[in-house]
Motif scaffolding. Structure first.
Motif, PDB file in Angstrom:
ATOM      1  N   ALA A  21       0.832  -1.211   0.000  1.00 16.98           N
ATOM      2  CA  ALA A  21       0.000   0.000   0.000  1.00 16.98           C
ATOM      3  C   ALA A  21       0.859   1.251   0.000  1.00 16.98           C
ATOM      4  O   ALA A  21       0.561   2.234  -0.696  1.00 16.98           O
TER       5      ALA A  21
ATOM      6  N   ALA B 286       0.817   4.549  -2.847  1.00 11.69           N
ATOM      7  CA  ALA B 286       0.416   5.937  -2.561  1.00 11.69           C
ATOM      8  C   ALA B 286       1.476   6.772  -1.866  1.00 11.69           C
ATOM      9  O   ALA B 286       1.293   7.981  -1.706  1.00 11.69           O
TER      10      ALA B 286
ATOM     11  N   VAL C  12      -0.672   7.290   1.933  1.00  8.67           N
ATOM     12  CA  VAL C  12      -1.408   6.073   2.273  1.00  8.67           C
ATOM     13  C   VAL C  12      -2.046   6.198   3.655  1.00  8.67           C
ATOM     14  O   VAL C  12      -2.989   5.470   3.978  1.00  8.67           O
TER      15      VAL C  12
ATOM     16  N   SER D 275      -5.458   6.825   3.054  1.00  5.71           N
ATOM     17  CA  SER D 275      -6.132   5.594   2.605  1.00  5.71           C
ATOM     18  C   SER D 275      -6.562   4.758   3.802  1.00  5.71           C
ATOM     19  O   SER D 275      -7.683   4.229   3.834  1.00  5.71           O
TER      20      SER D 275
ATOM     21  N   VAL E  39      -4.125   7.359  -3.794  1.00  4.40           N
ATOM     22  CA  VAL E  39      -4.749   7.218  -2.470  1.00  4.40           C
ATOM     23  C   VAL E  39      -6.001   6.352  -2.602  1.00  4.40           C
ATOM     24  O   VAL E  39      -6.289   5.500  -1.750  1.00  4.40           O
ATOM     25  N   TRP E  40      -6.733   6.564  -3.674  1.00  5.51           N
ATOM     26  CA  TRP E  40      -7.917   5.749  -3.973  1.00  5.51           C
ATOM     27  C   TRP E  40      -7.511   4.332  -4.355  1.00  5.51           C
ATOM     28  O   TRP E  40      -8.072   3.353  -3.847  1.00  5.51           O
TER      29      TRP E  40
ATOM     30  N   LEU F 220      -6.618   1.861  -1.636  1.00 11.94           N
ATOM     31  CA  LEU F 220      -7.721   1.294  -0.859  1.00 11.94           C
ATOM     32  C   LEU F 220      -7.934  -0.187  -1.180  1.00 11.94           C
ATOM     33  O   LEU F 220      -8.407  -0.951  -0.332  1.00 11.94           O
TER      34      LEU F 220
ATOM     35  N   VAL G 107     -13.961   1.510  -3.831  1.00 12.97           N
ATOM     36  CA  VAL G 107     -12.902   0.500  -3.758  1.00 12.97           C
ATOM     37  C   VAL G 107     -13.045  -0.501  -4.901  1.00 12.97           C
ATOM     38  O   VAL G 107     -12.067  -0.871  -5.552  1.00 12.97           O
TER      39      VAL G 107
ATOM     40  N   THR H 223     -11.535   0.239  -8.336  1.00 16.20           N
ATOM     41  CA  THR H 223     -10.101   0.097  -8.615  1.00 16.20           C
ATOM     42  C   THR H 223      -9.821  -1.082  -9.535  1.00 16.20           C
ATOM     43  O   THR H 223      -8.705  -1.216 -10.041  1.00 16.20           O
TER      44      THR H 223
END
Length: 487
Positions: free
Chosen positions: A56, A60, A64, A67, A220-221, A224, A435, A438
């Motif tokens: 993660a 990001a 993060v 997130s 950042v998205w 997730l 989410v 993605t």
């Protein structure tokens, strides 16, 4: 309607078999509220934080942290919705049985089978992590050998009585909760005050390499899709309700404390790691993670023996999560069998009321993880994480939709209510859709969808062709009547 609880042909009747000593299936109510909270923590506070956080961070960067904060809000809506419903209906099968009553038998069937897939995959993924942590000390041990070793440990724990399981899981979860709290305290001291041998790092690392959001805000998205794996496991608040001594009190306490602890631990731990270790280093090598970012913190500072101690603790965390998920999977398939949605023999329990067949069937994840590791397939942990996230999103969405129907039905008697009620559930659904989206940009999520979507279609076909005819509405009503008598 006439109750069938005393019908000895029903799997829920707990009828002992004189020849085998087995019972035909009710579970023992032996879990206290402290054990329930720690079992949920045991499942959710595991590899997603200690090992998966590296991936993660790589997506990001320092952003993060946002997130994880957003992920904790989504998870909170699910946990509190489940807590409110389960405090009113502490039924076997948890949220799946609730979905069968408030939505339709099909959605109850699908949510339970999806969640069983989740627990199977998480159990395997957590054991992959355990083996990876073991390799920190003994690199010569093959990954598959480590998986088999730890699989034997959690099988032995799960085959004991539920009271013994709860006691062991309470200890394991307590160790990692205390460890995370100590990590936060020590990390905060290192960040703000420093040590004679290591000056305070401050918050410089959060913006030192490309800024707080070095790849922009879209990651950042995208992150997730990894972060939500970290919160998977809170569903156990609903599953354990069927084995609670005092369901109403236990669920109320567990739901409130679990989500607060998780949000605090995840956000602060990740923040401290990123303050002490450059984010590119903490990101490791993507999905081929050899060590935890938490171990890197102490390796970097040079505290003698601290990295080894930390590695012991994160290994315990992963083992605890695998243990809790094997428990959850065995109880879920037991409930499916009791309602005629899985082979009836899966409802059989031992004299200690342990669903031994359910444990055996839920061990598929252990075997699969070992075979994948033995075959040398790369990225095993990352792909299993993605498949789990895909299934968890669907399960959580069904939980929130069930909650909305539950609240609109006007049912009273819950020991607490989720702040925001239907509006909070709606916000959680929006977050879950974000989410799920993605899948359009993240390759591992696309692969998970290629597996997950056909799995849903196959489950649907099986329901129409087989399971629909086997459903007896009185089985579901019996579960609710039994739960009502225990409130």
């Amino acid at each position: 309607m006439t109750s069938r609880r005393n019908d000895t042909s029903s799997p829920a009747s707990a009828r002992p078999d004189a020849a085998t000593g087995q019972h035909d299936g009710s579970l023992a109510r032996s879990l206290g509220h402290g054990q329930m909270a720690m079992i949920a923590m045991g499942s959710a506070l595991g590899t997603g934080l200690f090992l998966g956080s590296g991936e993660a961070i790589g997506i990001a960067g320092p952003a993060v942290i946002i997130s994880f904060a957003l992920g904790s809000l989504i998870a909170a809506s699910v946990a509190l919705a489940m807590g409110e419903m389960a405090s009113r209906h502490p039924v076997r099968g948890g949220f799946g049985t609730l979905a069968a009553r408030y939505l339709s038998p099909f959605w109850g069937y699908l949510s339970r089978w999806l969640y069983w897939i989740v627990t199977v995959c998480v159990t395997g993924a957590e054991l992959v992590a355990c083996a990876a942590y073991l390799a920190y000390w003994v690199p010569a041990i093959p990954l598959w050998a480590g998986i088999i070793l730890f699989a034997a440990v959690i099988l032995a724990i799960n085959l004991s009585s539920v009271g013994s399981f709860g006691a062991v899981e309470f200890v394991l979860s307590s160790i990692k909760v205390i460890a995370v709290f100590v990590f936060i305290v020590i990390g905060a001291v290192l960040v703000i005050f420093g040590l004679p041998s290591a000056p305070a790092s401050g918050f410089v690392e959060l913006t030192a390499d490309g800024g707080f959001a070095p790849m922009g805000w879209a990651p950042v998205w995208i992150a997730l899709s990894v972060v939500m794996f970290s919160f998977g496991g809170i569903e156990l608040l609903s599953i354990t309700a069927a084995e609670a001594k005092d369901p109403a009190r236990s669920i109320r306490t567990a739901a409130r404390t679990t989500i607060v602890r998780l949000a605090f631990f995840y956000v602060f731990c990740i923040g401290i790691v990123l303050c002490l270790v450059p984010w590119r280093q903490a990101a490791g090598t993507g999905e081929e993670v050899a060590t935890s970012p938490f171990v890197m913190v102490f390796d970097r500072i040079g505290i003698p023996g601290a990295a080894d101690i930390t590695n012991v603790l994160v290994l315990i965390a992963a083992l605890s999560a695998a243990n809790a998920n094997l428990y959850a999977g065995s109880r879920m398939i037991h409930s499916l069998a009791a309602d005629g949605l899985a082979p009836r023999f899966a409802a059989v329990t031992t004299a200690r009321r342990v669903p031994v067949v359910g444990i055996a069937l839920s061990s598929i994840g252990l075997v699969g993880a070992a075979l994948l590791a033995f075959s040398g397939v790369g990225g095993v942990f990352g792909y299993m994480m993605s498949l789990v996230v895909f299934a968890v999103i669907m399960v959580w969405a069904l939980i929130l939709i069930t909650y909305i129907r539950f609240r609109r039905s006007g049912i009273t008697g819950a020991t607490f209510r989720m702040p925001g009620g239907i509006l909070a559930a709606g916000a959680g659904l929006v977050g879950l859709l974000a989410v799920f989206a993605t899948v359009t940009v993240r390759p591992s999520m696309q692969i998970a969808a290629l597996v997950g979507v056909p799995a849903v279609l196959i489950a649907t076909v099986l329901y129409v062709a087989v399971a629909r005819r086997r459903i007896d509405p009185s089985d579901i009503e019996d579960a609710f009547e039994e739960a009502e008598s225990m409130r």
